[in-house]
Design a protein around this motif. Structure first.
Motif, PDB file in Angstrom:
ATOM      1  N   ASN A 170      57.680  34.693  44.393  1.00 18.70           N
ATOM      2  CA  ASN A 170      56.686  35.874  44.440  1.00 18.70           C
ATOM      3  C   ASN A 170      55.481  35.568  43.421  1.00 18.70           C
ATOM      4  N   LEU A 171      54.484  36.069  43.195  1.00 20.05           N
ATOM      5  CA  LEU A 171      53.364  35.677  42.441  1.00 20.05           C
ATOM      6  C   LEU A 171      53.237  36.507  41.198  1.00 20.05           C
ATOM      7  N   SER A 172      54.241  37.256  40.741  1.00 19.20           N
ATOM      8  CA  SER A 172      54.290  38.022  39.688  1.00 19.20           C
ATOM      9  C   SER A 172      53.923  39.448  39.703  1.00 19.20           C
ATOM     10  N   LEU A 173      54.573  40.430  39.099  1.00 14.88           N
ATOM     11  CA  LEU A 173      54.367  41.773  39.024  1.00 14.88           C
ATOM     12  C   LEU A 173      52.752  41.901  38.838  1.00 14.88           C
ATOM     13  N   ASP A 174      52.280  41.293  37.767  1.00 18.20           N
ATOM     14  CA  ASP A 174      50.669  41.649  37.701  1.00 18.20           C
ATOM     15  C   ASP A 174      49.803  41.498  38.956  1.00 18.20           C
ATOM     16  N   TYR A 175      50.024  40.595  39.462  1.00 17.25           N
ATOM     17  CA  TYR A 175      49.557  40.041  40.980  1.00 17.25           C
ATOM     18  C   TYR A 175      49.660  41.145  41.747  1.00 17.25           C
ATOM     19  N   TYR A 176      50.988  41.826  42.283  1.00 16.99           N
ATOM     20  CA  TYR A 176      50.811  42.759  43.168  1.00 16.99           C
ATOM     21  C   TYR A 176      50.494  44.279  42.600  1.00 16.99           C
ATOM     22  N   LEU A 177      50.572  44.542  41.476  1.00 20.58           N
ATOM     23  CA  LEU A 177      50.041  45.608  40.727  1.00 20.58           C
ATOM     24  C   LEU A 177      48.613  45.698  40.970  1.00 20.58           C
TER      25      LEU A 177
ATOM     26  N   LEU B 262      55.321  49.580  45.634  1.00 19.49           N
ATOM     27  CA  LEU B 262      55.306  48.345  44.916  1.00 19.49           C
ATOM     28  C   LEU B 262      56.665  48.081  44.562  1.00 19.49           C
ATOM     29  N   SER B 263      57.063  46.925  44.979  1.00 16.52           N
ATOM     30  CA  SER B 263      58.561  46.658  45.065  1.00 16.52           C
ATOM     31  C   SER B 263      58.945  45.582  43.613  1.00 16.52           C
ATOM     32  N   ILE B 264      59.930  45.780  42.592  1.00 14.24           N
ATOM     33  CA  ILE B 264      60.151  44.930  41.587  1.00 14.24           C
ATOM     34  C   ILE B 264      61.760  44.782  41.804  1.00 14.24           C
ATOM     35  N   ALA B 265      61.909  43.464  41.269  1.00 16.04           N
ATOM     36  CA  ALA B 265      62.994  42.697  41.292  1.00 16.04           C
ATOM     37  C   ALA B 265      63.602  41.991  40.264  1.00 16.04           C
TER      38      ALA B 265
ATOM     39  N   ILE C 186      54.389  49.371  34.718  1.00 17.82           N
ATOM     40  CA  ILE C 186      53.927  50.291  35.767  1.00 17.82           C
ATOM     41  C   ILE C 186      53.463  51.641  35.506  1.00 17.82           C
ATOM     42  N   GLN C 187      54.475  52.036  34.536  1.00 19.39           N
ATOM     43  CA  GLN C 187      54.394  53.335  33.965  1.00 19.39           C
ATOM     44  C   GLN C 187      52.897  53.648  33.211  1.00 19.39           C
ATOM     45  N   ALA C 188      52.571  52.329  32.370  1.00 17.68           N
ATOM     46  CA  ALA C 188      51.256  52.595  31.893  1.00 17.68           C
ATOM     47  C   ALA C 188      49.904  52.275  32.671  1.00 17.68           C
ATOM     48  N   SER C 189      50.147  51.990  33.866  1.00 21.34           N
ATOM     49  CA  SER C 189      49.166  51.331  34.564  1.00 21.34           C
ATOM     50  C   SER C 189      48.446  52.476  35.160  1.00 21.34           C
TER      51      SER C 189
ATOM     52  N   PHE D 106      48.610  52.796  38.732  1.00 20.74           N
ATOM     53  CA  PHE D 106      48.898  52.721  39.841  1.00 20.74           C
ATOM     54  C   PHE D 106      49.609  54.106  40.247  1.00 20.74           C
ATOM     55  N   ASN D 107      49.061  54.483  41.324  1.00 21.26           N
ATOM     56  CA  ASN D 107      49.726  55.939  41.849  1.00 21.26           C
ATOM     57  C   ASN D 107      50.063  55.817  43.205  1.00 21.26           C
ATOM     58  N   GLY D 108      51.315  55.567  43.101  1.00 16.25           N
ATOM     59  CA  GLY D 108      52.156  55.185  44.608  1.00 16.25           C
ATOM     60  C   GLY D 108      53.502  55.297  44.570  1.00 16.25           C
ATOM     61  N   LEU D 109      54.333  54.514  45.233  1.00 14.20           N
ATOM     62  CA  LEU D 109      55.744  54.484  45.036  1.00 14.20           C
ATOM     63  C   LEU D 109      56.355  53.280  44.674  1.00 14.20           C
ATOM     64  N   VAL D 110      57.475  53.299  43.896  1.00 15.48           N
ATOM     65  CA  VAL D 110      57.975  52.117  43.210  1.00 15.48           C
ATOM     66  C   VAL D 110      59.308  52.014  43.747  1.00 15.48           C
ATOM     67  N   GLU D 111      59.620  50.704  44.254  1.00 18.38           N
ATOM     68  CA  GLU D 111      61.062  50.408  44.875  1.00 18.38           C
ATOM     69  C   GLU D 111      61.419  49.525  43.904  1.00 18.38           C
ATOM     70  N   LEU D 112      62.555  49.906  43.177  1.00 19.46           N
ATOM     71  CA  LEU D 112      63.477  48.792  42.348  1.00 19.46           C
ATOM     72  C   LEU D 112      64.593  48.278  43.436  1.00 19.46           C
ATOM     73  N   ASN D 113      64.335  46.939  43.413  1.00 20.67           N
ATOM     74  CA  ASN D 113      65.335  46.137  44.355  1.00 20.67           C
ATOM     75  C   ASN D 113      66.558  45.733  43.476  1.00 20.67           C
ATOM     76  N   LEU D 114      67.538  46.430  44.028  1.00 18.63           N
ATOM     77  CA  LEU D 114      68.853  46.108  43.166  1.00 18.63           C
ATOM     78  C   LEU D 114      70.013  45.516  44.280  1.00 18.63           C
ATOM     79  N   SER D 115      69.332  44.692  45.001  1.00 23.19           N
ATOM     80  CA  SER D 115      70.067  44.296  46.215  1.00 23.19           C
ATOM     81  C   SER D 115      69.570  42.740  46.681  1.00 23.19           C
ATOM     82  N   CYS D 116      68.991  42.029  45.748  1.00 21.63           N
ATOM     83  CA  CYS D 116      68.561  40.779  46.136  1.00 21.63           C
ATOM     84  C   CYS D 116      69.863  39.789  46.374  1.00 21.63           C
TER      85      CYS D 116
END
Length: 322
Positions: free
Chosen positions: A87-94, A108-111, A125-128, A130-140
């Protein structure tokens, strides 16, 4: 309940869903990891007819190249992969998500590779804006040496407990497949204690192995050929997980059904088992973003056969034989 209409071909079909106050005009989206690595790929999903949303590539705090060598292969019943979270980093996708969040509700998915990684990214993300849904990937399942957090119920609870002390935006979790009824009970007991917006189930079935008959070698290179299984082979497991979790989770926790979608009937079955949205992985990888429009029309055809004009009429309505 079924609703029968005359002149059914003239009735508009409603395929909408709502999660955490966001309304999706279509119920299909990509699975995290497929057609979402670059902004160019994300743009194709965003603009694809039939796609109601998109999820970004599961991000780590810094850019990752992923696993080396052949890391994806098609097989007769789907696919096997061991990508290793390129992946290209959180900042890229955020940055992308903030720029396009007015177009559609986005995920917006994070792992993170550790609890601290995940909490650090959630704080960013909380400080940004972004106004959408966040997916915390617990399953890679494909990072060498890193177990799937979703199989450790105590750690999952610990991460969510700390996250919800500061994270106030809509949050959901991407889960691995569970194979024991007791594990459905155990993970639901954890998740029901938190104000989650959704769960996404399933990630690929971890650590399968396939042999290339021409070369007598494993089909992929990382981890000695062990990789996550997706596509048609995953459908029964996906249906079971959607159904099992829908029966156990609080009703306000919505479900994104993922796994085994090749045609409109597959989409129908995931909704029947309780999915609100349906994401597509292997078939999207094989066909490209035009797959969404095909699946939408095939689902519409299936609904007409069953005399439904709204996915809400059969969502979660699976009948059993007992």
């Amino acid at each position: 309940m079924q609703f029968t209409h005359t002149h059914k071909e003239n009735i508009m079909t409603t395929m909408t869903a709502s999660i955490a106050g966001f309304t999706f005009d279509d119920i299909l989206l990509n699975a995290a990891g497929v057609y979402c690595q670059t902004t160019e790929e994300l743009d194709q999903i965003l603009e694809a007819p039939g796609a109601g949303s998109l999820v970004t590539k599961s991000a780590t705090p810094m850019e990752r190249p992923g696993n080396p060598g052949v890391r994806y292969a098609d097989m007769a019943l789907g696919s096997i992969n061991s990508m290793g979270l390129p992946n290209l980093s959180l900042d890229y996708y955020l940055e992308y998500a903030i720029a396009h969040q007015a177009d559609k509700p986005l995920f917006l998915s994070i792992a993170g590779l550790s609890k601290d990684d995940n909490l650090q990214m959630l704080r960013e993300i909380q400080a940004s804006d972004f106004n959408g849904l966040v997916e915390l990937n617990l399953s890679c399942p494909n990072v060498p040496g890193k177990p799937q957090t979703g199989y450790d119920f105590d750690t999952t609870r610990q991460i969510l407990t700390e996250a919800f002390t500061f994270f106030k935006k809509p949050l959901g979790v991407k889960l691995p497949p569970y194979f024991d009824i007791a594990h459905f009970d155990m993970i639901a007991a954890v998740l029901n204690d938190f104000p989650l917006a959704f769960v996404n189930t399933i990630n690929s079935i971890g650590n399968g192995l396939m042999v290339n008959p021409d070369t007598d070698t494993a089909m992929i290179a990382p981890k000695g050929g062990f990789g996550g299984l997706g596509g048609a082979i995953a459908k029964p497991t996906a249906l079971a997980n959607v159904r099992g979790l829908r029966q156990r989770l609080n009703p306000e926790i919505k479900i994104i059904g993922t796994g085994g979608v090749k045609d409109g009937r597959d989409v129908y079955d995931l909704i029947l088992c309780g999915a609100d949205l349906v994401s597509v992985g292997t078939t999207l990888h094989q066909e490209g973003p035009t797959v969404f429009n095909r699946l939408k029309h095939e689902l519409e055809t299936e609904m007409k056969v069953k005399a439904y004009d709204d996915v809400a009429q059969f969502r979660g309505q699976l009948q059993t034989l007992d």
